[in-house]
Enzyme design. Structure first.
Site, PDB file in Angstrom:
ATOM      1  N   LYS A   1     -12.509  -0.857   7.341  1.00 19.46           N
ATOM      2  CA  LYS A   1     -11.905  -1.874   8.228  1.00 19.46           C
ATOM      3  C   LYS A   1     -12.230  -1.813   9.554  1.00 19.46           C
ATOM      4  CE  LYS A   1      -7.893  -1.677   4.713  1.00 19.46           C
ATOM      5  NZ  LYS A   1      -8.605  -2.876   4.124  1.00 19.46           N
TER       6      LYS A   1
ATOM      7  N   TRP B   1       0.816  -1.163   0.054  1.00 20.93           N
ATOM      8  CA  TRP B   1       0.145  -0.287  -0.137  1.00 20.93           C
ATOM      9  C   TRP B   1       0.965   1.236  -0.021  1.00 20.93           C
ATOM     10  CZ3 TRP B   1      -4.272  -1.079  -2.163  1.00 20.93           C
ATOM     11  CH2 TRP B   1      -4.900  -2.094  -1.731  1.00 20.93           C
TER      12      TRP B   1
ATOM     13  N   ASP C   1      -0.981   6.949   6.953  1.00 21.60           N
ATOM     14  CA  ASP C   1      -2.110   6.265   6.647  1.00 21.60           C
ATOM     15  C   ASP C   1      -2.435   5.113   7.472  1.00 21.60           C
ATOM     16  OD1 ASP C   1      -3.744   4.390   5.394  1.00 21.60           O
ATOM     17  OD2 ASP C   1      -2.659   3.905   3.497  1.00 21.60           O
TER      18      ASP C   1
END
Length: 369
Positions: A205, A103, A181
């Site tokens: 999530k 990511w 992040d």
């Protein structure tokens, strides 16, 4: 009883939240409307939004000099939105990125389109740690190895790599803003806003359903967006309009708000952190005791949220997944880029789910090991 859902995202939501949303689906608090039918500028939704923001601030102890934004586009859109808003702050159109997995690698690649974006550190190559060879993206480059330019507008890192199962949160105090992040570990542990200048997360999530992106940003970083930044993605404009510059993702905000209230009833972030430690330690203990399963992540940076593991006999992967599903253990397949298995054990998944998974794994090992 519902099956246990180990999906990496969109992921399990608290049953209490789902049941409340079901009760309120046709009529929110006597308004005669579903939240999905409300005007985003009506008093009913304004109350939902205001409460969601305040509850999030309370949970994460967000300082008053930070803005909380409810946006759209997911964390992947932030790969472009962050540089479009922040790259020019120091006047050199520069930023440095720490790459620790799939990511953050995507974040780095996208940001390079917008300016002078360089690698501060990377764990893509294998390395030796404590006389053990660690494969690429199974370890985290410690802050003392980061090469950060004094002229950079910010440093970007990913706190938890969902695919690789690498988590790091011991942030340094930098001379340039730190952007993190936190998509896959938000609300699972505290965020130190004395060191973190901006945090962002896709909600799907730990915070709610897909469709909402949470941005928490120091107010003095606002106002420097590039001329080509779309107005709807300009942090300053979104902040000034209280996340109402355009029609916001109303239902995901409502659902996230219910999750925030549920978290408060569970004891807040401190209680969730303790539970997450207990859940992850239970699974890692078993993995470390077994010769049949293996987790490749360097122990000091193992994720509490996403735990990948491999079977000693990869030819049994399909059988493992089929038998797990029969046992009520869902979504255990690892990401397509790495294979194997992955158990995502977010806030809403209780200890009983991990206990059930470990019991199944022991039984499967006894039969096939």
């Amino acid at each position: 009883m519902r099956p246990w859902n180990f999906s990496a995202g969109p992921s399990v939501l608290p049953v209490d939240v789902l049941e409340q949303a079901a009760r309120e689906m046709l009529d929110w608090h006597g308004s005669g409307m579903s939240v999905m039918e409300m005007s985003h500028r009506g008093k009913e939704f304004m109350q939902i939004r205001d409460e969601a923001e305040q509850d999030l601030r309370d949970l994460l102890q967000v300082p008053d000099d930070f803005a909380v934004l409810f946006m759209q586009g997911g964390a992947q859109a932030q790969n472009a939105i962050v540089p479009m808003n922040l790259l020019g702050l120091a006047g050199h159109n520069q930023a440095d990125y720490v790459v620790s997995g799939s990511w953050s690698k995507k974040s780095f690649k996208e940001a390079q389109r917008y300016g002078d974006v360089r690698l501060a550190a990377s764990s893509e190559a294998s390395t030796e740690i404590n006389q053990q060879t660690q494969a690429g993206f199974s370890w985290f480059p410690t802050p003392d190895t980061w090469e950060v330019r004094a002229t950079s507008s910010y440093v970007h890192v990913c706190a938890n790599e969902t695919i690789g199962g690498v988590e790091f949160n011991d942030w340094p105090l930098l001379s340039v803003p730190l952007v993190v992040d936190v998509s896959s570990n938000i609300l699972s542990r505290p965020i130190d806003f004395s060191k973190v200048d901006m945090a962002y997360a896709g909600a799907q999530k730990n915070a709610g359903p897909a469709g909402l992106t949470i941005v928490i940003v120091r107010k003095d970083l606002l106002g420097g967006a590039s001329e080509y930044c779309p107005s709807a993605f300009n942090y300053d404009l979104v902040a000034k309009s209280q996340s109402m510059f355009n029609t916001p993702p109303t239902y995901p905000i409502y659902m996230a708000g219910l999750v925030f209230k549920w978290l408060k009833t569970q004891g807040g972030i401190a209680a969730m952190e303790q539970r997450n430690q207990q859940k992850s330690e239970l699974l890692y203990r078993y993995l470390d005791s077994s010769d049949f399963y293996h987790n490749q992540v360097e122990p000091s940076v193992r994720s509490r949220m996403n735990i990948p593991f491999l079977l000693a006999k990869p030819e049994l992967d399909a059988l493992f997944l089929a038998e797990a599903e029969k046992a009520g253990l869902l979504q255990l397949k690892g990401h397509k880029s790495v294979g194997g298995m992955r158990a995502s054990i977010y806030n809403a998944l209780p200890l009983a789910a991990v206990e059930a998974l470990v019991a199944f794994m022991k039984d499967f090992e006894a039969k096939h090991g």
